[in-house]
Write an enzyme that holds these catalytic residues in place. Structure first.
Site, PDB file in Angstrom:
ATOM      1  N   SER A 169       6.213  -1.848  -2.015  1.00  0.00           N
ATOM      2  CA  SER A 169       6.288  -2.748  -3.189  1.00  0.00           C
ATOM      3  C   SER A 169       5.291  -2.309  -4.264  1.00  0.00           C
ATOM      4  O   SER A 169       4.300  -2.996  -4.496  1.00  0.00           O
ATOM      5  CB  SER A 169       6.060  -4.206  -2.780  1.00  0.00           C
TER       6      SER A 169
ATOM      7  N   ALA B 119      -0.369   4.351   4.595  1.00  0.00           N
ATOM      8  CA  ALA B 119      -1.627   3.598   4.567  1.00  0.00           C
ATOM      9  C   ALA B 119      -1.854   2.833   5.866  1.00  0.00           C
ATOM     10  O   ALA B 119      -2.998   2.554   6.246  1.00  0.00           O
ATOM     11  CB  ALA B 119      -1.640   2.631   3.387  1.00  0.00           C
TER      12      ALA B 119
ATOM     13  N   GLY C  42       0.845  -1.194   0.000  1.00  0.00           N
ATOM     14  CA  GLY C  42       0.000   0.000   0.000  1.00  0.00           C
ATOM     15  C   GLY C  42       0.873   1.235   0.000  1.00  0.00           C
ATOM     16  O   GLY C  42       2.099   1.147   0.141  1.00  0.00           O
ATOM     17  N   LEU C  43       0.252   2.373  -0.146  1.00  0.00           N
ATOM     18  CA  LEU C  43       0.985   3.633  -0.169  1.00  0.00           C
ATOM     19  C   LEU C  43       1.650   3.919   1.170  1.00  0.00           C
ATOM     20  O   LEU C  43       1.244   3.372   2.209  1.00  0.00           O
ATOM     21  CB  LEU C  43       0.029   4.781  -0.510  1.00  0.00           C
ATOM     22  N   SER C  44       2.649   4.768   1.149  1.00  0.00           N
ATOM     23  CA  SER C  44       3.252   5.241   2.397  1.00  0.00           C
ATOM     24  C   SER C  44       2.176   5.936   3.226  1.00  0.00           C
ATOM     25  O   SER C  44       1.417   6.754   2.715  1.00  0.00           O
ATOM     26  CB  SER C  44       4.381   6.230   2.080  1.00  0.00           C
TER      27      SER C  44
ATOM     28  N   LYS D  48       0.507   0.046   6.765  1.00  0.00           N
ATOM     29  CA  LYS D  48       1.042  -1.316   6.599  1.00  0.00           C
ATOM     30  C   LYS D  48       1.754  -1.813   7.850  1.00  0.00           C
ATOM     31  O   LYS D  48       1.438  -2.885   8.383  1.00  0.00           O
ATOM     32  CB  LYS D  48       2.009  -1.364   5.402  1.00  0.00           C
TER      33      LYS D  48
END
Length: 205
Positions: free
Chosen positions: A113, A43, A39-41, A45
């Protein structure tokens, strides 16, 4: 800095160990798996992966959390952020996650990723069903609004080139095993969604 392409030697052969993956997994009373949080920075994770690891540990399961920032302090400290280095970063983490799964662990990997091809590369390293793609699904607006590390602000100011979501593409998963509505639900609710999926897949009981 760019990593050199590894050269394969035909004289190097795989050594099969007596204590195998199945035996290690049975000792731990769990099924090996690699949960790949993408996922985006901003988000969430690492936050969700960390909270999930805490719950799994409380339940007695054996895990290891691989975090995107942490691995760049050691294993991938020689890599920069060019497209080539980013691919190599994911390749190394994929190989490491594979070894950890071979040890019978439930591996939680939290990495932006951004490219589908790189995530597919990791999936292809593992037996079918062992790679579980977890899309921490939060919009760019939500992530930029959070901006916990101030990275979006720096990227908008031109201080961080090739920043994912701003001037570098993020390719969202098309059909992830787990799609977490990270902009809508609490961390606790997202963890429950992950646990339910792991139970359905009999990774945990």
């Amino acid at each position: 800095m760019t990593a050199e392409t590894p050269v394969k030697d035909e004289n190097i052969v795989w050594h099969q160990h007596t204590v195998d993956k199945q035996f290690r997994a049975e000792l731990k009373k769990q099924k090996p798996a690699v949960l790949w949080f993408t996922g985006l920075s901003g988000a969430g994770k690492s936050t969700v992966a960390g909270a999930l690891e805490n719950r799994l540990a409380e339940l007695g399961y054996h895990t290891y959390l691989l975090d995107g920032d942490n691995v760049r302090h050691g294993l991938c400290s020689d890599l920069g952020f060019s497209e080539q280095d980013r691919r190599e970063n994911i390749r190394r983490i994929g190989e490491l996650a594979k070894l950890m799964a071979d040890a019978g662990l439930i591996v939680l990997s939290a990495f932006i990723s951004p490219h589908r091809a790189e995530r597919q590369l990791v999936r292809d390293l593992l037996p079918e069903g062992e790679f579980i793609e977890v899309f921490v699904n939060a919009s760019l607006e939500v992530c930029e609004g959070r901006d916990p590390k101030g990275l979006y602000k720096k990227a908008r100011a031109g201080e961080i080139p090739n920043f994912t979501g701003i001037d570098s593409e993020y390719q969202a998963p098309i059909n992830p095993e787990i799609d977490l509505p990270a902009g809508e639900k609490s961390v606790e609710e997202l963890v429950e969604l992950c646990l339910n999926e792991l139970k359905q897949r009999r990774v945990i009981s």
